[in-house]
Design a protein around this motif. Structure first.
Motif, PDB file in Angstrom:
ATOM      1  N   ARG A 124       7.658 -37.635 -34.577  1.00 56.10           N
ATOM      2  CA  ARG A 124       6.745 -37.884 -33.449  1.00 56.10           C
ATOM      3  C   ARG A 124       5.705 -36.777 -33.322  1.00 56.10           C
ATOM      4  NH1 ARG A 124      10.865 -38.494 -28.715  1.00 56.10           N
ATOM      5  NH2 ARG A 124       8.951 -38.527 -27.474  1.00 56.10           N
ATOM      6  N   ALA A 125       5.583 -35.935 -34.343  1.00 59.32           N
ATOM      7  CA  ALA A 125       4.617 -34.823 -34.283  1.00 59.32           C
ATOM      8  C   ALA A 125       3.196 -35.333 -34.486  1.00 59.32           C
ATOM      9  CB  ALA A 125       4.950 -33.797 -35.370  1.00 59.32           C
ATOM     10  N   ALA A 126       2.220 -34.520 -34.045  1.00 58.84           N
ATOM     11  CA  ALA A 126       0.812 -34.863 -34.291  1.00 58.84           C
ATOM     12  C   ALA A 126       0.425 -34.467 -35.710  1.00 58.84           C
ATOM     13  CB  ALA A 126      -0.074 -34.142 -33.273  1.00 58.84           C
ATOM     14  N   ALA A 127       0.907 -33.310 -36.150  1.00 60.30           N
ATOM     15  CA  ALA A 127       0.631 -32.819 -37.509  1.00 60.30           C
ATOM     16  C   ALA A 127       1.791 -31.916 -37.907  1.00 60.30           C
ATOM     17  CB  ALA A 127      -0.679 -32.031 -37.531  1.00 60.30           C
ATOM     18  N   TRP A 128       2.081 -31.902 -39.213  1.00 58.30           N
ATOM     19  CA  TRP A 128       3.248 -31.128 -39.676  1.00 58.30           C
ATOM     20  C   TRP A 128       2.909 -30.555 -41.052  1.00 58.30           C
ATOM     21  CZ3 TRP A 128       8.234 -30.879 -37.250  1.00 58.30           C
ATOM     22  CH2 TRP A 128       9.216 -30.234 -38.007  1.00 58.30           C
ATOM     23  N   LEU A 129       2.819 -29.240 -41.142  1.00 60.79           N
ATOM     24  CA  LEU A 129       2.581 -28.582 -42.431  1.00 60.79           C
ATOM     25  C   LEU A 129       3.904 -27.980 -42.899  1.00 60.79           C
ATOM     26  CD1 LEU A 129       0.563 -27.735 -44.633  1.00 60.79           C
ATOM     27  CD2 LEU A 129       0.187 -25.615 -43.343  1.00 60.79           C
ATOM     28  N   ALA A 130       4.487 -28.592 -43.926  1.00 65.88           N
ATOM     29  CA  ALA A 130       5.773 -28.141 -44.458  1.00 65.88           C
ATOM     30  C   ALA A 130       5.509 -27.226 -45.642  1.00 65.88           C
ATOM     31  CB  ALA A 130       6.609 -29.341 -44.892  1.00 65.88           C
ATOM     32  N   THR A 131       6.004 -25.993 -45.569  1.00 66.46           N
ATOM     33  CA  THR A 131       5.714 -25.009 -46.610  1.00 66.46           C
ATOM     34  C   THR A 131       6.990 -24.482 -47.247  1.00 66.46           C
ATOM     35  OG1 THR A 131       5.764 -23.109 -45.104  1.00 66.46           O
ATOM     36  CG2 THR A 131       3.665 -24.259 -45.336  1.00 66.46           C
ATOM     37  N   ASP A 132       6.859 -24.113 -48.508  1.00 65.10           N
ATOM     38  CA  ASP A 132       7.960 -23.468 -49.242  1.00 65.10           C
ATOM     39  C   ASP A 132       7.306 -22.710 -50.385  1.00 65.10           C
ATOM     40  OD1 ASP A 132      11.253 -24.046 -49.370  1.00 65.10           O
ATOM     41  OD2 ASP A 132      10.402 -23.316 -51.259  1.00 65.10           O
ATOM     42  N   ILE A 133       8.010 -21.722 -50.894  1.00 67.57           N
ATOM     43  CA  ILE A 133       7.426 -20.940 -51.989  1.00 67.57           C
ATOM     44  C   ILE A 133       7.639 -21.604 -53.346  1.00 67.57           C
ATOM     45  CG2 ILE A 133       9.416 -19.485 -52.597  1.00 67.57           C
ATOM     46  CD1 ILE A 133       7.393 -17.100 -52.521  1.00 67.57           C
ATOM     47  N   ALA A 159       2.751 -27.757 -48.625  1.00 67.14           N
ATOM     48  CA  ALA A 159       1.958 -26.694 -49.250  1.00 67.14           C
ATOM     49  C   ALA A 159       2.861 -25.563 -49.703  1.00 67.14           C
ATOM     50  CB  ALA A 159       0.926 -26.165 -48.247  1.00 67.14           C
ATOM     51  N   GLU A 160       2.450 -24.919 -50.796  1.00 63.67           N
ATOM     52  CA  GLU A 160       3.160 -23.709 -51.226  1.00 63.67           C
ATOM     53  C   GLU A 160       2.736 -22.555 -50.339  1.00 63.67           C
ATOM     54  OE1 GLU A 160       3.112 -22.479 -55.401  1.00 63.67           O
ATOM     55  OE2 GLU A 160       3.231 -24.610 -55.936  1.00 63.67           O
ATOM     56  N   ALA A 161       3.689 -21.833 -49.800  1.00 61.92           N
ATOM     57  CA  ALA A 161       3.371 -20.629 -49.023  1.00 61.92           C
ATOM     58  C   ALA A 161       4.583 -19.709 -49.033  1.00 61.92           C
ATOM     59  CB  ALA A 161       2.993 -20.976 -47.588  1.00 61.92           C
ATOM     60  N   ASP A 162       4.301 -18.420 -49.102  1.00 60.43           N
ATOM     61  CA  ASP A 162       5.347 -17.401 -49.077  1.00 60.43           C
ATOM     62  C   ASP A 162       5.620 -17.032 -47.622  1.00 60.43           C
ATOM     63  OD1 ASP A 162       6.955 -15.183 -49.256  1.00 60.43           O
ATOM     64  OD2 ASP A 162       5.685 -14.134 -50.709  1.00 60.43           O
ATOM     65  N   ALA A 163       6.840 -17.275 -47.180  1.00 64.10           N
ATOM     66  CA  ALA A 163       7.183 -17.020 -45.773  1.00 64.10           C
ATOM     67  C   ALA A 163       7.061 -15.540 -45.405  1.00 64.10           C
ATOM     68  CB  ALA A 163       8.605 -17.494 -45.498  1.00 64.10           C
ATOM     69  N   TRP A 164       7.105 -14.657 -46.383  1.00 63.74           N
ATOM     70  CA  TRP A 164       6.999 -13.226 -46.080  1.00 63.74           C
ATOM     71  C   TRP A 164       5.563 -12.808 -45.789  1.00 63.74           C
ATOM     72  CZ3 TRP A 164      11.384 -11.729 -44.665  1.00 63.74           C
ATOM     73  CH2 TRP A 164      12.540 -12.105 -45.324  1.00 63.74           C
ATOM     74  N   ALA A 165       4.614 -13.624 -46.177  1.00 63.36           N
ATOM     75  CA  ALA A 165       3.204 -13.265 -45.964  1.00 63.36           C
ATOM     76  C   ALA A 165       2.481 -14.292 -45.099  1.00 63.36           C
ATOM     77  CB  ALA A 165       2.502 -13.145 -47.311  1.00 63.36           C
ATOM     78  N   LEU A 166       2.909 -15.541 -45.211  1.00 64.16           N
ATOM     79  CA  LEU A 166       2.242 -16.656 -44.515  1.00 64.16           C
ATOM     80  C   LEU A 166       0.736 -16.623 -44.729  1.00 64.16           C
ATOM     81  CD1 LEU A 166       4.296 -17.080 -41.209  1.00 64.16           C
ATOM     82  CD2 LEU A 166       4.426 -18.375 -43.351  1.00 64.16           C
ATOM     83  N   GLU A 167       0.361 -16.355 -45.975  1.00 64.64           N
ATOM     84  CA  GLU A 167      -1.057 -16.377 -46.332  1.00 64.64           C
ATOM     85  C   GLU A 167      -1.379 -17.696 -47.018  1.00 64.64           C
ATOM     86  OE1 GLU A 167      -1.097 -12.898 -48.687  1.00 64.64           O
ATOM     87  OE2 GLU A 167      -1.478 -11.567 -46.978  1.00 64.64           O
ATOM     88  N   GLY A 168      -2.663 -18.004 -47.083  1.00 67.79           N
ATOM     89  CA  GLY A 168      -3.080 -19.205 -47.785  1.00 67.79           C
ATOM     90  C   GLY A 168      -2.979 -20.455 -46.939  1.00 67.79           C
ATOM     91  N   LEU A 169      -2.586 -20.299 -45.663  1.00 67.03           N
ATOM     92  CA  LEU A 169      -2.576 -21.462 -44.769  1.00 67.03           C
ATOM     93  C   LEU A 169      -3.995 -21.682 -44.286  1.00 67.03           C
ATOM     94  CD1 LEU A 169       0.563 -20.509 -42.636  1.00 67.03           C
ATOM     95  CD2 LEU A 169       0.465 -21.978 -44.652  1.00 67.03           C
ATOM     96  N   PRO A 170      -4.338 -22.907 -43.916  1.00 65.71           N
ATOM     97  CA  PRO A 170      -5.704 -23.141 -43.440  1.00 65.71           C
ATOM     98  C   PRO A 170      -6.014 -22.216 -42.253  1.00 65.71           C
ATOM     99  CG  PRO A 170      -4.492 -25.196 -43.699  1.00 65.71           C
ATOM    100  CD  PRO A 170      -3.517 -24.093 -43.936  1.00 65.71           C
TER     101      PRO A 170
END
Ligand SMILES: C[S@@+](CC[C@H](N)C(=O)[O-])C[C@H]1O[C@@H](n2cnc3c(N)ncnc32)[C@H](O)[C@@H]1O
Length: 225
Positions: A71-80, A100-111
């Motif tokens: 029921r979310a409006a938007a959901w960005l699911a990330t994992d390395i 999307a690929e993303a490193d949880a220790w940095a959380l960089e590269g997200l829009p």
């Protein structure tokens, strides 16, 4: 065995362990004694995120994603790991989900312009070294709007169901020896925080905190101050 610091080197090992485990990962959700708890958690997630823009950390194979995103409006699911993301991508997920690929220790590269008013992480808290948890929570919170809903799900240690704790290091982290199908054995950091541990750590950053204690899992939900 010598006590190792829970350093970024361990983060690299954890990443590699889950990449290798990806094809067999969801067996953990087939344990008969955990089924009732899993249904309870799956039923609880949609309402917590209804109408929200959600950042999911370490989504793995996307077991929780369809429930949280229902029921979310938007959901960005990330994992390395591309290995786990490929499995998530093969599933029928709600239309609001992006992976999307993303490193949880940095959380960089997200829009950059994306504003999240909620976050979810399943079985990530327990893998964060105790000494890194305060800074990691700050990193996550910095990506979220004030008042954002934050939800963590993780394991309760249950004798006979959980992998035994092999050792405790000098920083208080617990470690398990986990076998994979190829016969390799991996030492994985896995902590089992109590409600008091978690709430004390969050302190005044968490408002309206609710701790749901099930036989095999806990769920923590709070509003970011
Ligand atoms: C215990 S699994 C949880 C997966 C999923 N959230 C679930 O509950 O089924 C941990 C996940 O963390 C991911 N992971 C490991 N290191 C990571 C990192 N540095 N950044 C993002 N994800 C990471 C692994 O690929 C794996 O999917």
């Amino acid at each position: 065995m010598a006590a190792e610091p829970a350093s970024p080197a361990n983060a690299a090992e954890m990443r590699a362990y889950y990449a290798q485990r990806a094809p067999a990962y969801e067996r953990v959700y087939a344990k008969p004694e955990r089924q009732a708890d899993l249904r309870t958690l799956e039923a609880a997630l949609p309402g917590l995120f209804a109408g929200r823009c959600v950042l999911e950390i370490a989504c793995g194979t996307g077991w929780w994603t369809p429930h949280g995103a229902a029921r979310a409006a938007a959901w960005l699911a990330t994992d390395i790991n591309p290995e786990t993301l490929a499995i998530a991508r093969s599933k029928a997920l709600p239309a609001c989900v992006r992976l999307a690929e993303a490193d949880a220790w940095a959380l960089e590269g997200l829009p950059d312009d994306e504003r999240f008013d909620a976050a979810f992480a399943g079985f990530w808290w327990s893998h964060v070294p105790l000494a890194r948890l305060p800074a990691w929570l700050d990193l996550l919170h910095a990506r979220l709007a004030p008042g954002a809903r934050v939800v963590f799900i993780d394991n309760v240690y249950v004798e006979g169901s959980s992998t035994p704790i092999a050792r405790r290091d000098a920083e208080g982290n617990q470690w398990q020896q986990r076998p994979l199908d190829d016969g390799s054995v991996h030492e994985v950091l896995k902590n089992f925080p109590s409600r008091e541990d978690a709430l004390q750590l969050l302190g005044s950053r968490a408002l309206d905190a609710t701790w749901t204690a099930l036989p095999h899992y806990w769920m923590l939900s709070y509003a970011l101050a």
